[in-house]
Write an enzyme that holds these catalytic residues in place. Structure first.
Site, PDB file in Angstrom:
ATOM      1  N   ASP A  41     -44.882  57.570 -64.133  1.00  0.00           N
ATOM      2  CA  ASP A  41     -46.303  57.410 -63.411  1.00  0.00           C
ATOM      3  C   ASP A  41     -46.238  55.931 -62.696  1.00  0.00           C
ATOM      4  O   ASP A  41     -45.224  55.448 -62.441  1.00  0.00           O
ATOM      5  CB  ASP A  41     -47.502  57.304 -64.659  1.00  0.00           C
TER       6      ASP A  41
ATOM      7  N   ASP B  96     -48.435  52.523 -62.744  1.00  0.00           N
ATOM      8  CA  ASP B  96     -49.339  51.365 -63.253  1.00  0.00           C
ATOM      9  C   ASP B  96     -49.655  50.527 -62.329  1.00  0.00           C
ATOM     10  O   ASP B  96     -48.736  49.796 -62.011  1.00  0.00           O
ATOM     11  CB  ASP B  96     -48.505  50.952 -64.620  1.00  0.00           C
TER      12      ASP B  96
ATOM     13  N   ASP C 108     -52.256  54.748 -63.585  1.00  0.00           N
ATOM     14  CA  ASP C 108     -53.058  54.290 -64.404  1.00  0.00           C
ATOM     15  C   ASP C 108     -53.540  52.868 -63.558  1.00  0.00           C
ATOM     16  O   ASP C 108     -52.676  52.344 -62.989  1.00  0.00           O
ATOM     17  CB  ASP C 108     -52.278  53.579 -65.725  1.00  0.00           C
TER      18      ASP C 108
HETATM   19  P1  GTP Z   1     -42.630  54.948 -67.227  1.00  0.00           P
HETATM   20  O1  GTP Z   1     -44.071  55.136 -66.818  1.00  0.00           O
HETATM   21  O2  GTP Z   1     -42.204  55.982 -67.755  1.00  0.00           O
HETATM   22  O3  GTP Z   1     -41.595  54.681 -66.011  1.00  0.00           O
HETATM   23  O4  GTP Z   1     -42.251  53.946 -68.298  1.00  0.00           O
HETATM   24  P2  GTP Z   1     -43.372  52.756 -68.494  1.00  0.00           P
HETATM   25  O5  GTP Z   1     -42.739  51.368 -69.143  1.00  0.00           O
HETATM   26  O6  GTP Z   1     -44.050  52.245 -67.172  1.00  0.00           O
HETATM   27  O7  GTP Z   1     -44.315  53.343 -69.354  1.00  0.00           O
HETATM   28  P3  GTP Z   1     -45.853  53.437 -69.461  1.00  0.00           P
HETATM   29  O8  GTP Z   1     -46.382  53.713 -68.071  1.00  0.00           O
HETATM   30  O9  GTP Z   1     -46.390  54.368 -70.519  1.00  0.00           O
HETATM   31  O10 GTP Z   1     -46.657  51.805 -69.946  1.00  0.00           O
HETATM   32  C1  GTP Z   1     -46.284  50.873 -69.102  1.00  0.00           C
HETATM   33  C2  GTP Z   1     -46.539  49.872 -70.060  1.00  0.00           C
HETATM   34  O11 GTP Z   1     -47.865  49.398 -70.457  1.00  0.00           O
HETATM   35  C3  GTP Z   1     -45.597  49.978 -71.456  1.00  0.00           C
HETATM   36  O12 GTP Z   1     -44.970  48.841 -71.946  1.00  0.00           O
HETATM   37  C4  GTP Z   1     -46.791  50.013 -72.451  1.00  0.00           C
HETATM   38  O13 GTP Z   1     -46.289  49.724 -73.682  1.00  0.00           O
HETATM   39  C5  GTP Z   1     -47.962  49.615 -71.703  1.00  0.00           C
HETATM   40  N1  GTP Z   1     -49.101  50.742 -71.892  1.00  0.00           N
HETATM   41  C6  GTP Z   1     -49.374  51.622 -71.865  1.00  0.00           C
HETATM   42  N2  GTP Z   1     -50.516  52.284 -72.212  1.00  0.00           N
HETATM   43  C7  GTP Z   1     -51.191  50.940 -72.516  1.00  0.00           C
HETATM   44  C8  GTP Z   1     -52.573  50.741 -73.113  1.00  0.00           C
HETATM   45  O14 GTP Z   1     -53.427  51.694 -73.325  1.00  0.00           O
HETATM   46  N3  GTP Z   1     -52.653  49.600 -73.446  1.00  0.00           N
HETATM   47  C9  GTP Z   1     -51.726  48.509 -73.277  1.00  0.00           C
HETATM   48  N4  GTP Z   1     -52.068  47.374 -73.347  1.00  0.00           N
HETATM   49  N5  GTP Z   1     -50.518  48.743 -72.775  1.00  0.00           N
HETATM   50  C10 GTP Z   1     -50.336  50.047 -72.475  1.00  0.00           C
HETATM   51 MN    MN Z   2     -48.662  54.144 -67.750  1.00  0.00          MN
HETATM   52 MN    MN Z   3     -45.320  53.701 -66.097  1.00  0.00          MN
END
Ligand code: GTP
Ligand code: MN
Ligand code: MN
Length: 429
Positions: free
Chosen positions: A208, A210, A353
């Protein structure tokens, strides 16, 4: 010469949040095997904090930070996070090239189905188990059921599973963050837009995009999100999504020491959804967008700055030409996913996100949303056990004194935690 593990034990930092862990490391074959065991434990027990999964996570995190490729289990002597089970798996791989335990898991129908089902937006291990109990074998089986649970994420996640299971590449993430920056700046001049998550850690692709938004003036960010979503919708970039209100309350924060591990990880105002990325976002040659320099500059997105990739600039600018599609219907917010997915299209569905943080919490949010997940879990446990402090994406809290330790830079977050600053690209533990 083969290094002995115990030569390092003395200097090897105890906590993952104190160690450097690059994306590229020397023990990939071993960590991918241990991660299969970890994933299996997480899926089977449906509780991500289950001690077995945690043990595998800690072991693979050590392997990622080792300065040498493991050639014999002797080298792992004294590393307390590498237990007997993992040592057996490692010696199988070192001796025979593979581990039968890992191979059996990967071959098992249950594991394959669980991985397939949990790859759908909104589907966690417990929903996936229900689907397996119903005898469903594929995503088509779930699609036939219509909207299996009434959850919008699952309905849309299923309808666009092919797009959403194709990794998002760096150039797409950068192009989209620039558009978000442009729209947000127009609504709220001075806004801070940062591409976080795996891309900030230097990953070439992700599941995704972020994006964390803030503003140097506290409370200026209030009201930004609905306007931003409307603006992106007007550009034809929104497929479906939902806003969550800010639910931060400092009073409850001081009561529950242990962070809830299920569902909501934080209380920020955010939008979780699926966007429509023009296919041209990913057409550009991304070999160059992977370069070190580019990674450095792309994190906090500067206002209206050109990318070093002219074809990417073109595709962004296309969106701003008057002739660009302005059809309101392309937003399609509350229609059924099936109607949208039928037509031929020039865009890809991508998970996005968007998180809004007030500047007083921004640097903690930045650390929390940069990850990795294991880095956060470890840092939170470390803060609790070593410092008696509660770390969240909202701040670092002294529960006795009932006061927050404020930070005005990311470095300050680390110094409050009494650990040396770790670069985002070294947080892939
Ligand atoms: P990929 O998207 O698969 O590349 O991995 P990513 O590390 O970007 O994972 P993800 O998009 O799920 O989350 C990004 C970071 O935000 C991670 O370190 C998560 O622990 C953190 N994270 C995800 N959801 C939440 C949330 O609802 N609240 C908080 N505080 N952190 C979050
Ligand atoms: Mn995410
Ligand atoms: Mn991510």
């Amino acid at each position: 010469t083969v290094p002995e593990g115990n030569e390092f034990n003395g200097t090897f930092p105890e906590w993952a949040c104190q160690r450097k862990a690059k994306l590229e490391h020397l023990n990939k074959k071993l960590t991918s095997a241990v991660e299969v065991l970890q994933e299996f434990a997480e899926l089977r027990d449906s509780n991500q904090d289950y001690p077995r999964a945690l043990a595998f996570r800690r072991a693979s995190s050590v392997l990622k930070s080792l300065p040498f490729p493991v050639q014999s289990v002797e080298q792992l002597k004294g590393f307390k996070d590498i237990g007997e089970h993992v040592k057996t798996v490692i010696s199988d791989i070192l001796d025979h090239g593979s581990s039968s335990e890992v191979d059996d898991i990967e071959k098992s129908e249950w594991f394959k189905k669980m991985k397939l089902f949990t790859s759908v937006f909104g589907v966690g291990p417990s929903t996936a188990k229900v689907w397996i109990e119903r005898g469903w074998e594929s995503l088509e089986d779930a699609q036939k059921d219509g909207c299996p649970s009434g959850d919008w994420r699952i309905a849309w996640g299923l309808a666009f599973s092919k797009d959403l299971n194709t990794p998002v590449c760096r150039s797409e993430a950068i192009a989209f963050s620039r558009i978000v920056q442009r729209e947000a700046e127009h609504i709220l001049p001075g806004v801070i837009t940062t591409l976080v998550g795996g891309f900030r850690r230097g990953k070439p692709e992700g599941h995704d995009v972020d994006i964390l938004l803030s503003h140097p003036t506290d409370e200026a960010e209030i009201g930004l999100l609905p306007k931003l979503i409307a603006a992106l919708g007007k550009r034809g970039l929104i497929l479906i999504g939902h806003k969550e209100k800010n639910s931060f309350r400092s009073d409850i924060l001081y009561q529950d020491f242990k962070l809830s591990t299920r569902g909501q990880l934080d209380h920020f105002e955010k939008w979780l959804g699926i966007c429509k990325f023009p296919k041209s976002f990913s057409k550009s040659k991304d070999s160059e967008s992977n370069s070190e320099v580019n990674q450095e500059t792309s994190f906090t997105v500067p206002a209206l700055e050109a990318t070093s990739d002219s074809s990417l600039d073109e595709s962004i600018n296309d969106l701003y030409e008057p002739k660009a599609k302005k059809s309101k219907s392309s937003g399609a917010i509350d229609t059924e996913p099936q109607h949208v997915s039928a037509a031929p299209r020039d865009w890809l569905a991508r998970r996005v996100d968007l998180i809004i943080a007030p500047i007083s919490q921004y640097y903690y949010a930045l650390v929390g949303w940069t990850g990795s997940k294991h880095f956060n879990r470890d840092a939170r446990l470390y803060a609790q056990k070593k410092l008696g402090l509660k770390l969240t994406s909202h701040g670092l809290f002294d529960l006795q004194k009932r006061e927050p330790l404020t930070a005005e830079t990311e470095e300050e977050v680390f110094s409050h935690l009494k650990i040396p600053y770790i670069d985002p690209t070294d947080r892939n533990c």
